[in-house]
Scaffold this motif. Structure first.
Motif, PDB file in Angstrom:
ATOM      1  N   ARG A   3      36.306  36.239  45.891  1.00 39.19           N
ATOM      2  CA  ARG A   3      35.039  36.938  45.711  1.00 39.19           C
ATOM      3  C   ARG A   3      35.239  38.270  44.983  1.00 39.19           C
ATOM      4  O   ARG A   3      34.449  38.644  44.110  1.00 39.19           O
ATOM      5  CB  ARG A   3      34.390  37.172  47.077  1.00 39.19           C
ATOM      6  N   SER A   4      36.300  38.993  45.354  1.00 38.15           N
ATOM      7  CA  SER A   4      36.529  40.307  44.746  1.00 38.15           C
ATOM      8  C   SER A   4      36.831  40.189  43.256  1.00 38.15           C
ATOM      9  O   SER A   4      36.349  40.983  42.444  1.00 38.15           O
ATOM     10  CB  SER A   4      37.677  41.025  45.461  1.00 38.15           C
ATOM     11  N   LYS A   5      37.619  39.184  42.885  1.00 38.08           N
ATOM     12  CA  LYS A   5      37.939  38.999  41.471  1.00 38.08           C
ATOM     13  C   LYS A   5      36.699  38.598  40.682  1.00 38.08           C
ATOM     14  O   LYS A   5      36.463  39.105  39.573  1.00 38.08           O
ATOM     15  CB  LYS A   5      39.020  37.934  41.323  1.00 38.08           C
ATOM     16  N   ALA A   6      35.898  37.696  41.239  1.00 34.36           N
ATOM     17  CA  ALA A   6      34.675  37.268  40.565  1.00 34.36           C
ATOM     18  C   ALA A   6      33.707  38.436  40.408  1.00 34.36           C
ATOM     19  O   ALA A   6      33.073  38.607  39.357  1.00 34.36           O
ATOM     20  CB  ALA A   6      34.022  36.135  41.347  1.00 34.36           C
ATOM     21  N   LEU A   7      33.596  39.253  41.449  1.00 39.74           N
ATOM     22  CA  LEU A   7      32.706  40.410  41.400  1.00 39.74           C
ATOM     23  C   LEU A   7      33.176  41.406  40.347  1.00 39.74           C
ATOM     24  O   LEU A   7      32.379  41.928  39.561  1.00 39.74           O
ATOM     25  CB  LEU A   7      32.654  41.075  42.776  1.00 39.74           C
ATOM     26  N   PHE A   8      34.481  41.658  40.315  1.00 42.08           N
ATOM     27  CA  PHE A   8      35.046  42.597  39.341  1.00 42.08           C
ATOM     28  C   PHE A   8      34.824  42.108  37.912  1.00 42.08           C
ATOM     29  O   PHE A   8      34.365  42.858  37.043  1.00 42.08           O
ATOM     30  CB  PHE A   8      36.541  42.777  39.619  1.00 42.08           C
ATOM     31  N   LEU A  84      24.655  44.698  37.426  1.00 42.61           N
ATOM     32  CA  LEU A  84      24.280  43.923  38.614  1.00 42.61           C
ATOM     33  C   LEU A  84      24.092  42.445  38.269  1.00 42.61           C
ATOM     34  O   LEU A  84      24.501  41.559  39.030  1.00 42.61           O
ATOM     35  CB  LEU A  84      22.996  44.490  39.221  1.00 42.61           C
ATOM     36  N   GLY A  85      23.472  42.186  37.115  1.00 40.64           N
ATOM     37  CA  GLY A  85      23.320  40.799  36.682  1.00 40.64           C
ATOM     38  C   GLY A  85      24.664  40.135  36.451  1.00 40.64           C
ATOM     39  O   GLY A  85      24.869  38.970  36.803  1.00 40.64           O
ATOM     40  N   GLY A  86      25.599  40.888  35.873  1.00 39.27           N
ATOM     41  CA  GLY A  86      26.939  40.356  35.673  1.00 39.27           C
ATOM     42  C   GLY A  86      27.646  40.081  36.983  1.00 39.27           C
ATOM     43  O   GLY A  86      28.345  39.067  37.127  1.00 39.27           O
ATOM     44  N   ALA A  87      27.469  40.975  37.955  1.00 39.22           N
ATOM     45  CA  ALA A  87      28.093  40.771  39.263  1.00 39.22           C
ATOM     46  C   ALA A  87      27.560  39.503  39.931  1.00 39.22           C
ATOM     47  O   ALA A  87      28.332  38.708  40.499  1.00 39.22           O
ATOM     48  CB  ALA A  87      27.842  41.986  40.155  1.00 39.22           C
ATOM     49  N   MET A  88      26.252  39.302  39.856  1.00 35.10           N
ATOM     50  CA  MET A  88      25.665  38.087  40.433  1.00 35.10           C
ATOM     51  C   MET A  88      26.173  36.846  39.707  1.00 35.10           C
ATOM     52  O   MET A  88      26.486  35.829  40.334  1.00 35.10           O
ATOM     53  CB  MET A  88      24.137  38.165  40.357  1.00 35.10           C
ATOM     54  N   PHE A  89      26.266  36.935  38.390  1.00 34.95           N
ATOM     55  CA  PHE A  89      26.788  35.815  37.605  1.00 34.95           C
ATOM     56  C   PHE A  89      28.222  35.500  38.014  1.00 34.95           C
ATOM     57  O   PHE A  89      28.596  34.330  38.184  1.00 34.95           O
ATOM     58  CB  PHE A  89      26.718  36.164  36.117  1.00 34.95           C
ATOM     59  N   GLY A  90      29.029  36.542  38.192  1.00 38.37           N
ATOM     60  CA  GLY A  90      30.411  36.331  38.596  1.00 38.37           C
ATOM     61  C   GLY A  90      30.526  35.652  39.951  1.00 38.37           C
ATOM     62  O   GLY A  90      31.334  34.735  40.134  1.00 38.37           O
ATOM     63  N   VAL A 168      48.171  31.479  32.740  1.00 38.09           N
ATOM     64  CA  VAL A 168      48.847  30.277  32.258  1.00 38.09           C
ATOM     65  C   VAL A 168      49.832  29.760  33.289  1.00 38.09           C
ATOM     66  O   VAL A 168      49.988  28.569  33.498  1.00 38.09           O
ATOM     67  CB  VAL A 168      49.577  30.576  30.928  1.00 38.09           C
ATOM     68  N   ALA A 169      50.473  30.678  33.998  1.00 38.55           N
ATOM     69  CA  ALA A 169      51.490  30.281  34.973  1.00 38.55           C
ATOM     70  C   ALA A 169      50.894  29.826  36.289  1.00 38.55           C
ATOM     71  O   ALA A 169      51.598  29.391  37.177  1.00 38.55           O
ATOM     72  CB  ALA A 169      52.455  31.441  35.222  1.00 38.55           C
ATOM     73  N   GLY A 170      49.591  29.925  36.452  1.00 41.16           N
ATOM     74  CA  GLY A 170      48.974  29.504  37.700  1.00 41.16           C
ATOM     75  C   GLY A 170      48.171  30.617  38.322  1.00 41.16           C
ATOM     76  O   GLY A 170      47.927  31.654  37.729  1.00 41.16           O
ATOM     77  N   GLU A 171      47.787  30.423  39.557  1.00 40.33           N
ATOM     78  CA  GLU A 171      46.920  31.365  40.253  1.00 40.33           C
ATOM     79  C   GLU A 171      47.692  32.215  41.252  1.00 40.33           C
ATOM     80  O   GLU A 171      47.163  32.601  42.279  1.00 40.33           O
ATOM     81  CB  GLU A 171      45.822  30.588  41.003  1.00 40.33           C
ATOM     82  N   ALA A 172      48.927  32.520  40.976  1.00 40.06           N
ATOM     83  CA  ALA A 172      49.750  33.213  41.962  1.00 40.06           C
ATOM     84  C   ALA A 172      49.218  34.597  42.271  1.00 40.06           C
ATOM     85  O   ALA A 172      49.211  35.036  43.401  1.00 40.06           O
ATOM     86  CB  ALA A 172      51.188  33.305  41.461  1.00 40.06           C
ATOM     87  N   GLY A 173      48.789  35.313  41.277  1.00 37.62           N
ATOM     88  CA  GLY A 173      48.324  36.678  41.507  1.00 37.62           C
ATOM     89  C   GLY A 173      46.888  36.845  41.079  1.00 37.62           C
ATOM     90  O   GLY A 173      46.560  36.648  39.918  1.00 37.62           O
ATOM     91  N   GLU A 174      46.019  37.226  42.016  1.00 34.77           N
ATOM     92  CA  GLU A 174      44.610  37.379  41.685  1.00 34.77           C
ATOM     93  C   GLU A 174      44.403  38.500  40.680  1.00 34.77           C
ATOM     94  O   GLU A 174      43.620  38.392  39.765  1.00 34.77           O
ATOM     95  CB  GLU A 174      43.806  37.655  42.966  1.00 34.77           C
ATOM     96  N   PHE A 175      45.089  39.627  40.883  1.00 32.43           N
ATOM     97  CA  PHE A 175      44.970  40.745  39.963  1.00 32.43           C
ATOM     98  C   PHE A 175      46.332  40.988  39.327  1.00 32.43           C
ATOM     99  O   PHE A 175      46.973  42.002  39.522  1.00 32.43           O
ATOM    100  CB  PHE A 175      44.473  42.001  40.700  1.00 32.43           C
ATOM    101  N   SER A 176      46.788  40.011  38.586  1.00 37.16           N
ATOM    102  CA  SER A 176      48.087  40.075  37.939  1.00 37.16           C
ATOM    103  C   SER A 176      48.020  41.019  36.750  1.00 37.16           C
ATOM    104  O   SER A 176      46.942  41.394  36.293  1.00 37.16           O
ATOM    105  CB  SER A 176      48.494  38.677  37.474  1.00 37.16           C
TER     106      SER A 176
END
Length: 204
Positions: A3-8, A84-90, A168-176
């Motif tokens: 959620r935090s990554k999508a919101l950001f 705010l619209g972007g946050a909702m979209f995310g 590319v290497a995967g989802e290991a780090g949310e905020f890589s």
């Protein structure tokens, strides 16, 4: 996607899209096209009684300063609504950020604002700073607004997909570091566009 990554990602993309949309409006204004930046204040002013209106004008200096205050407030409001619209979209895209929802985003971020603007600002849509008749002025104003919100929608969607796409290497780090670099690139582009908008604003 968390959620935090999508919101950001959505918040940043929405803010940059709002800056791009505002810059397009300022560019159109340089060519005499009426935009919401100016006519929203004109529309709202008719609902303010003469006494409070004159008092408000006296506080800011004169009518020109009041007009500038209205334009600045509208610009700030656009950026807030865009973010705010972007946050909702995310948040809505976080389960599958790679999916394409062009039809939905066009409907929500382009068609719906055009309909809302037409209804809310119909009495002042015919405003023209180059002498067009009222019917032609309405068409020109709506076309300019359509272009502006289309730019918003494209920048929002493109910016979100760029920032939020998986590593590319995967989802290991949310905020890589890769995500951070993408956000930095998008933020830098936003600053460049904002600088262009400020330059246009000074010419008006």
């Amino acid at each position: 996607m968390s959620r935090s990554k999508a919101l950001f990602a959505g918040l940043m993309a929405g803010l940059i899209a709002g800056i791009a949309m505002t810059t397009v409006m300022l560019l159109l204004a340089c060519f005499g096209v009426a935009t919401p930046l100016a006519i929203i204040g004109d529309r709202l002013s008719v609902f303010i009684p003469p006494g409070p209106f004159l008092a408000l004008m006296g506080k800011v200096g004169d009518y020109n300063h009041l007009k500038q205050f209205g334009v600045g407030s509208t610009m700030a409001g656009q950026l807030v609504v865009g973010a705010l619209g972007g946050a909702m979209f995310g948040l809505l895209m976080r389960r599958d950020p790679a999916r394409r929802v062009t039809g939905v985003t066009i409907a929500v971020f382009v068609l719906l604002p055009i309909i809302a603007l037409t209804i809310a600002l119909w009495p002042v849509l015919g405003t023209s700073y180059v002498g067009f008749p009222i019917p032609v002025g309405r068409v020109v104003t709506l076309l300019g607004f359509a272009l502006s919100v289309f730019v918003f929608e494209r920048v929002l969607v493109g910016g979100f997909h760029f920032v939020a796409r998986p590593n590319v290497a995967g989802e290991a780090g949310e905020f890589s570091p890769a995500i951070g670099r993408r956000a930095l690139i998008v933020g830098g582009l936003g600053l460049v566009v904002a600088g262009g908008g400020i330059a246009l604003l000074r010419k008006l």
